[in-house]
Design a protein around this motif. Structure first.
Motif, PDB file in Angstrom:
ATOM      1  N   GLU A  66       0.839  -1.194   0.000  1.00 51.77           N
ATOM      2  CA  GLU A  66       0.000   0.000   0.000  1.00 51.77           C
ATOM      3  C   GLU A  66       0.881   1.253   0.000  1.00 51.77           C
ATOM      4  O   GLU A  66       1.737   1.428   0.860  1.00 51.77           O
ATOM      5  CB  GLU A  66      -0.894   0.001   1.231  1.00 51.77           C
ATOM      6  N   GLY A  67       0.679   2.104  -0.978  1.00 58.06           N
ATOM      7  CA  GLY A  67       1.468   3.330  -1.059  1.00 58.06           C
ATOM      8  C   GLY A  67       2.800   3.164  -1.736  1.00 58.06           C
ATOM      9  O   GLY A  67       3.545   4.132  -1.892  1.00 58.06           O
ATOM     10  N   GLY A  68       3.161   1.942  -2.141  1.00 65.35           N
ATOM     11  CA  GLY A  68       4.467   1.719  -2.757  1.00 65.35           C
ATOM     12  C   GLY A  68       4.637   2.516  -4.041  1.00 65.35           C
ATOM     13  O   GLY A  68       3.757   2.536  -4.906  1.00 65.35           O
ATOM     14  N   GLY A  69       5.772   3.194  -4.172  1.00 65.71           N
ATOM     15  CA  GLY A  69       6.057   3.976  -5.373  1.00 65.71           C
ATOM     16  C   GLY A  69       5.468   5.370  -5.350  1.00 65.71           C
ATOM     17  O   GLY A  69       5.697   6.149  -6.273  1.00 65.71           O
ATOM     18  N   ALA A  70       4.715   5.706  -4.318  1.00 62.32           N
ATOM     19  CA  ALA A  70       4.111   7.040  -4.196  1.00 62.32           C
ATOM     20  C   ALA A  70       4.757   7.775  -3.028  1.00 62.32           C
ATOM     21  O   ALA A  70       5.307   7.160  -2.116  1.00 62.32           O
ATOM     22  CB  ALA A  70       2.604   6.920  -3.972  1.00 62.32           C
ATOM     23  N   PRO A  71       4.708   9.096  -3.036  1.00 62.33           N
ATOM     24  CA  PRO A  71       5.249   9.848  -1.893  1.00 62.33           C
ATOM     25  C   PRO A  71       4.579   9.430  -0.590  1.00 62.33           C
ATOM     26  O   PRO A  71       3.363   9.236  -0.541  1.00 62.33           O
ATOM     27  CB  PRO A  71       4.921  11.304  -2.252  1.00 62.33           C
ATOM     28  N   SER A  72       5.362   9.282   0.459  1.00 59.76           N
ATOM     29  CA  SER A  72       4.833   8.847   1.754  1.00 59.76           C
ATOM     30  C   SER A  72       3.880   9.884   2.322  1.00 59.76           C
ATOM     31  O   SER A  72       4.028  11.088   2.080  1.00 59.76           O
ATOM     32  CB  SER A  72       5.983   8.618   2.732  1.00 59.76           C
ATOM     33  N   ASP A  73       2.921   9.402   3.098  1.00 58.39           N
ATOM     34  CA  ASP A  73       1.957  10.328   3.689  1.00 58.39           C
ATOM     35  C   ASP A  73       2.600  11.270   4.691  1.00 58.39           C
ATOM     36  O   ASP A  73       2.088  12.349   4.964  1.00 58.39           O
ATOM     37  CB  ASP A  73       0.798   9.569   4.340  1.00 58.39           C
ATOM     38  N   THR A 133      12.614  10.466 -11.212  1.00 61.09           N
ATOM     39  CA  THR A 133      11.381   9.804 -11.627  1.00 61.09           C
ATOM     40  C   THR A 133      10.181  10.520 -11.010  1.00 61.09           C
ATOM     41  O   THR A 133      10.090  10.643  -9.789  1.00 61.09           O
ATOM     42  CB  THR A 133      11.379   8.326 -11.185  1.00 61.09           C
ATOM     43  N   ILE A 134       9.267  10.994 -11.831  1.00 63.41           N
ATOM     44  CA  ILE A 134       8.088  11.714 -11.342  1.00 63.41           C
ATOM     45  C   ILE A 134       7.056  10.694 -10.876  1.00 63.41           C
ATOM     46  O   ILE A 134       6.676   9.794 -11.617  1.00 63.41           O
ATOM     47  CB  ILE A 134       7.498  12.610 -12.449  1.00 63.41           C
ATOM     48  N   SER A 135       6.590  10.840  -9.654  1.00 60.02           N
ATOM     49  CA  SER A 135       5.685   9.864  -9.049  1.00 60.02           C
ATOM     50  C   SER A 135       4.234  10.327  -9.085  1.00 60.02           C
ATOM     51  O   SER A 135       3.951  11.524  -9.174  1.00 60.02           O
ATOM     52  CB  SER A 135       6.082   9.607  -7.589  1.00 60.02           C
ATOM     53  N   LYS A 136       3.347   9.348  -9.006  1.00 60.58           N
ATOM     54  CA  LYS A 136       1.918   9.616  -8.881  1.00 60.58           C
ATOM     55  C   LYS A 136       1.464   9.287  -7.470  1.00 60.58           C
ATOM     56  O   LYS A 136       2.128   8.542  -6.742  1.00 60.58           O
ATOM     57  CB  LYS A 136       1.128   8.770  -9.884  1.00 60.58           C
ATOM     58  N   ASN A 137       0.328   9.842  -7.079  1.00 58.87           N
ATOM     59  CA  ASN A 137      -0.245   9.470  -5.795  1.00 58.87           C
ATOM     60  C   ASN A 137      -0.684   8.016  -5.832  1.00 58.87           C
ATOM     61  O   ASN A 137      -0.864   7.424  -6.901  1.00 58.87           O
ATOM     62  CB  ASN A 137      -1.452  10.366  -5.467  1.00 58.87           C
ATOM     63  N   LYS A 182      -2.621   4.926  -6.223  1.00 56.61           N
ATOM     64  CA  LYS A 182      -3.813   4.592  -7.008  1.00 56.61           C
ATOM     65  C   LYS A 182      -4.421   5.823  -7.683  1.00 56.61           C
ATOM     66  O   LYS A 182      -5.641   5.975  -7.745  1.00 56.61           O
ATOM     67  CB  LYS A 182      -4.854   3.889  -6.134  1.00 56.61           C
ATOM     68  N   SER A 183      -3.575   6.707  -8.151  1.00 53.75           N
ATOM     69  CA  SER A 183      -4.031   7.935  -8.801  1.00 53.75           C
ATOM     70  C   SER A 183      -3.572   7.951 -10.248  1.00 53.75           C
ATOM     71  O   SER A 183      -2.539   7.383 -10.600  1.00 53.75           O
ATOM     72  CB  SER A 183      -3.470   9.158  -8.062  1.00 53.75           C
ATOM     73  N   LYS A 184      -4.342   8.626 -11.087  1.00 48.56           N
ATOM     74  CA  LYS A 184      -3.968   8.767 -12.494  1.00 48.56           C
ATOM     75  C   LYS A 184      -3.187  10.053 -12.739  1.00 48.56           C
ATOM     76  O   LYS A 184      -2.685  10.273 -13.836  1.00 48.56           O
ATOM     77  CB  LYS A 184      -5.234   8.746 -13.366  1.00 48.56           C
ATOM     78  N   THR A 185      -3.114  10.893 -11.723  1.00 48.51           N
ATOM     79  CA  THR A 185      -2.413  12.164 -11.890  1.00 48.51           C
ATOM     80  C   THR A 185      -1.106  12.157 -11.104  1.00 48.51           C
ATOM     81  O   THR A 185      -0.918  11.380 -10.172  1.00 48.51           O
ATOM     82  CB  THR A 185      -3.285  13.332 -11.409  1.00 48.51           C
ATOM     83  N   TYR A 186      -0.206  13.047 -11.502  1.00 46.79           N
ATOM     84  CA  TYR A 186       1.085  13.134 -10.840  1.00 46.79           C
ATOM     85  C   TYR A 186       0.969  13.933  -9.537  1.00 46.79           C
ATOM     86  O   TYR A 186       0.221  14.910  -9.455  1.00 46.79           O
ATOM     87  CB  TYR A 186       2.111  13.796 -11.761  1.00 46.79           C
ATOM     88  N   THR A 187       1.731  13.498  -8.544  1.00 44.33           N
ATOM     89  CA  THR A 187       1.754  14.202  -7.268  1.00 44.33           C
ATOM     90  C   THR A 187       2.309  15.604  -7.463  1.00 44.33           C
ATOM     91  O   THR A 187       3.255  15.816  -8.220  1.00 44.33           O
ATOM     92  CB  THR A 187       2.636  13.445  -6.259  1.00 44.33           C
ATOM     93  N   SER A 188       1.734  16.554  -6.776  1.00 42.81           N
ATOM     94  CA  SER A 188       2.158  17.946  -6.894  1.00 42.81           C
ATOM     95  C   SER A 188       3.650  18.092  -6.605  1.00 42.81           C
ATOM     96  O   SER A 188       4.203  17.448  -5.710  1.00 42.81           O
ATOM     97  CB  SER A 188       1.365  18.820  -5.926  1.00 42.81           C
ATOM     98  N   ALA A 189       4.297  18.969  -7.375  1.00 36.87           N
ATOM     99  CA  ALA A 189       5.703  19.286  -7.123  1.00 36.87           C
ATOM    100  C   ALA A 189       5.882  19.968  -5.780  1.00 36.87           C
ATOM    101  O   ALA A 189       6.992  20.014  -5.238  1.00 36.87           O
ATOM    102  CB  ALA A 189       6.240  20.180  -8.247  1.00 36.87           C
ATOM    103  N   VAL A 190       4.793  20.468  -5.214  1.00 33.51           N
ATOM    104  CA  VAL A 190       4.843  21.073  -3.875  1.00 33.51           C
ATOM    105  C   VAL A 190       5.163  20.009  -2.836  1.00 33.51           C
ATOM    106  O   VAL A 190       5.747  20.294  -1.795  1.00 33.51           O
ATOM    107  CB  VAL A 190       3.496  21.752  -3.557  1.00 33.51           C
ATOM    108  N   LYS A 191       4.834  18.736  -3.107  1.00 32.30           N
ATOM    109  CA  LYS A 191       5.077  17.648  -2.162  1.00 32.30           C
ATOM    110  C   LYS A 191       6.288  16.809  -2.527  1.00 32.30           C
ATOM    111  O   LYS A 191       7.089  16.452  -1.665  1.00 32.30           O
ATOM    112  CB  LYS A 191       3.853  16.745  -2.064  1.00 32.30           C
TER     113      LYS A 191
END
Length: 411
Positions: free
Chosen positions: A53-60, A136-140, A142-151
Motif C-alpha cells: 500500500e502506497g508503494g512507489g508514491a510519496p509517503s503520507d 522519476t516523477i511519481s503519482k499518488n 492509485k491515482s492517475k495524476t502526478y503528485t504535486s511538485a509542492v510535495k
C-alpha cells in the motif's frame, strides 16, 4: 493488530504469537467477519507477491512546500518508507523503519555514485540540478495524476547513466505533464489546512518551439508561456504544478524535466495572522485594563498562519497616534523581524499561540542591539502589523494590520 501503510510482520513472545498486517487489509477482514462471522482465515504455504500500500508514491508523512518566499521545496525525494535498516544488536540488528533518516542515506549514496561516475568534482548546485532534471516523477497512490511538485519536488531520485554527449548534435522534443493542485485555504480559513485538498486544477504550457536541435556544446533558449488553471478559486490561493519535459531523439540519452509551481491569486493577499481563533488579541492580568508595569503587564496574543518577512508589534500614543517603538517582550524579545508559520499544536498538544508579555519596554528602532527604553504612564495603542509576502516592506501599505484595544498605564 493493524498498522498503516503496508507494514506486516510476525512477533510476540513464547506462547503468545502475534501478527500485524497493513491497515486496509485489517479493515477488509473485519468487514468480512461482520458480514458473516463464520468466515475463516487460512494461511497459505505458497509464497505470493503483493503490492505494498502506497508503494512507489510519496509517503503520507512527507512534508509539503513551498517555503516562505514561494521557492520550490522540497528539492527531490528518495525511498524512505518501510526500509530494511540496521538496528541495535540487542533489539534484533535489523528492522523496518520509515522517515527522512531512511531517505537521506539513499540520496547521499546516489550523490557519491554520481561523483564516482563523473570522475570529477561538480558543485553541489550542479549535482542538484542533474538529479532534479532526471528524477522519476511519481503519482499518488492509485491515482492517475502526478503528485504535486509542492510535495515531491522534482521527483524520486533515479539511478542515472552518465554518457559523453558532447560530440554530437541532439534533438529534443518538448512536452508538459500537469500535476495535482493543492489547496490549503479551501474553506476560506486564515490558517492553512494541515493536509491540503487535492484539486484537478491544471495549467497549460505553450512552447516557442516544440522541437529544438542543439549542436554539441551549445545551448538553445526556448520561451514557455504558462496559462494558469481555469478552475480553482483565486481567493483560496491554490498551488498548481507540473513538469516540462525534454525528450531526446537518441534512445541512449536520458530525458530531463524541470518542475514548476504556480500560485493562483495574489500572493500579497495570503493571510498572515490566524484570525480564525480570534488572534491577535490582548490577555489582561487585571480586569479593568489599567496597568502598572511594576506589578502587572498585558499579553499580546498572536498566531502566525503564514511566513512574514517582518512581523511587528508597534506601540503608538493613543491620543496623537505617534509611533513610540516596537514591543520588547521578556520571553520573545524584540517584536520585529521575519517569522515563519506556527505549528498547529505546541509540545503539550495545546493550540499554539505566541504570547508577548509587555512590561512597557520598547525599541525605538528596528535594531536588536539597541537598549530598550521604558515608557512612562499613559494611554497606548498596540498595533500588530505583519509584512505581506513578496512586498518591499513599506509601512503601512505592505502590511496586514490589526489594532488592539487601548492599554492604560498608571504611575
Amino acid at each position: 493488530m493493524s498498522v498503516p501503510f503496508g507494514l506486516a510482520g510476525l512477533t510476540g513472545a513464547p506462547g503468545l504469537p502475534m501478527a500485524s498486517i497493513e491497515n486496509r487489509a485489517a479493515e477488509a477482514i473485519l468487514a468480512a467477519y461482520k458480514k458473516d462471522p463464520k468466515n475463516a482465515i487460512t494461511w497459505s504455504k505458497a509464497p505470493t507477491n503483493n503490492q505494498v500500500e502506497g508503494g512507489g508514491a510519496p509517503s503520507d508523512f512527507s512534508s509539503f512546500g513551498v517555503d516562505g518566499e514561494l521557492r520550490s521545496k522540497p528539492d527531490i525525494g528518495a525511498p524512505g518508507g518501510n526500509i530494511y535498516s540496521a538496528y541495535p544488536v540487542a533489539k534484533g540488528s535489523y528492522t523496518l523503519m520509515s522517515g527522512t533518516s531512511m531517505a537521506t542515506p539513499y540520496y547521499v549514496g546516489s550523490q557519491a555514485l554520481y561523483y564516482q561516475a563523473k570522475k570529477s568534482k561538480p558543485s553541489g548546485a550542479d549535482v542538484r540540478r542533474a538529479f532534479k532534471n532526471t528524477a522519476t516523477i511519481s503519482k499518488n497512490w492509485k491515482s492517475k495524476t502526478y503528485t504535486s511538485a509542492v510535495k515531491q519536488g522534482a521527483g524520486l531520485v533515479n539511478k542515472i547513466t552518465i554518457k559523453n554527449t558532447g560530440k554530437k548534435t541532439e534533438t529534443y522534443t518538448l512536452s508538459h505533464v500537469a500535476a495535482d493542485a493543492l489547496n490549503s485555504y479551501s474553506k476560506g480559513n486564515s490558517f492553512p489546512a494541515p493536509i491540503p485538498v487535492i484539486e484537478a486544477d491544471y495549467a497549460s504550457v505553450k512552447f516557442s518551439a516544440n522541437k529544438v536541435k542543439i549542436p554539441a556544446g551549445k545551448s538553445v533558449k526556448v520561451t514557455l508561456t504558462f496559462t494558469e488553471p481555469k478552475n480553482g478559486d483565486a481567493k483560496h490561493f491554490p498551488l498548481y504544478s507540473g513538469y516540462v519535459i525534454a525528450t531526446p531523439s537518441n534512445e541512449g540519452s536520458p530525458a530531463v524535466h524541470v518542475p514548476y509551481i504556480g500560485l493562483k491569486g495574489a500572493v500579497r493577499d495570503v493571510p498572515m495572522i490566524d484570525t480564525d481563533v480570534g488572534a491577535p488579541g490582548l490577555a489582561y492580568t487585571k480586569s479593568n485594563g489599567a496597568f502598572n508595569f511594576k506589578t502587572a503587564a498585558p499579553t499580546i496574543q498572536v498566531r502566525y498562519g503564514s511566513h512574514s518577512p517582518d512581523a511587528t508589534i508597534r506601540v503608538h500614543d493613543a491620543k496623537t497616534d505617534a509611533f513610540l517603538g516596537f514591543v520588547n517582550s521578556r520571553k520573545w524579545g524584540s517584536a520585529f523581524g521575519a517569522t515563519g508559520r506556527m505549528t498547529m499544536l505546541d509540545e503539550y498538544h495545546n493550540l499554539n499561540i505566541r504570547n508577548y508579555d509587555w512590561h512597557g519596554q520598547v525599541f525605538k528602532t528596528a535594531d536588536p542591539t539597541a537598549t530598550p527604553v521604558l515608557l512612562p504612564a499613559g494611554a497606548y495603542k498596540l498595533v500588530v502589523a505583519s509584512q505581506k509576502k513578496l512586498t518591499k516592506g513599506v509601512y503601512p501599505a505592505d502590511f496586514e494590520i490589526f489594532e488592539l484595544p487601548t492599554v492604560n498605564v498608571t504611575a
